[in-house]
Design an enzyme around this catalytic site. Structure first.
Site: not given
Ligand code: ZN
Length: 158
Positions: A16, A45, A116, A122, A124
């Site tokens: 991420h 995380y 991600h 997203k 990411c």
């Molecule tokens: Zn992420």
């Protein structure tokens, strides 16, 4: 780099980015604060990698992350501080390479590594994690068998 396997089963690692380039956000404590404000019990995380390459511990590895909605079970979540692709640092990439190498090795190189964005709409992480980590399309580390991988061999963005 020290890494010990948690007792819960793990088969995937997710990467991420923090979606901020602000120096005052360059800390796992800020992430922890943001995530607690969402009502979570801890930062989502397991690791946070600062611009200077320092790897900070987040949530306990024994706990499932809160990082990839619907895809948290069996994963380890790593976040690099950064928003713009060009602002990630060589130190961060060296750290994430070393960390992923240590994690993969602890699992006899049987893990796969993902962004991600592979399980979400997203963007990411925004950096080219497949190139940074040297991943196959399946998310395996291409040089997993080579224990002496050199960070210099990895393309850097700055
Ligand atoms: Zn992420």
């Amino acid at each position: 780099m020290n890494f010990s396997r948690p007792t819960r089963p793990v088969d995937r690692v997710f990467l991420h980015c923090s979606a901020s380039d602000l120096p005052e956000h360059d800390s796992v404590e800020i992430m922890r604060q943001w995530h607690k404000e969402r009502g979570w019990r801890d930062v989502g995380y397991h690791y946070f990698i600062r611009k200077d390459g320092v790897i900070e511990d987040g949530r306990s590895l024994e706990e499932t992350p809160a990082a990839q909605q619907g895809h948290n079970t069996g994963t380890i979540a790593i976040c690099l501080h950064g928003l713009k692709r060009e602002n990630f640092t060589k130190a961060q990439f060296e750290s994430v390479i070393a960390l992923c190498q240590a994690i993969d090795r602890a699992y006899d190189n049987q893990l796969t590594f993902h962004g991600h964005c592979e399980v979400s709409a997203k963007t990411c992480p925004v950096f080219d994690y497949k190139t940074v980590l040297g991943l196959t399309d399946a998310g395996e580390r291409k040089n997993a068998a080579d224990s002496s991988v050199q960070a210099e061999d990895q393309p850097m963005l700055n």
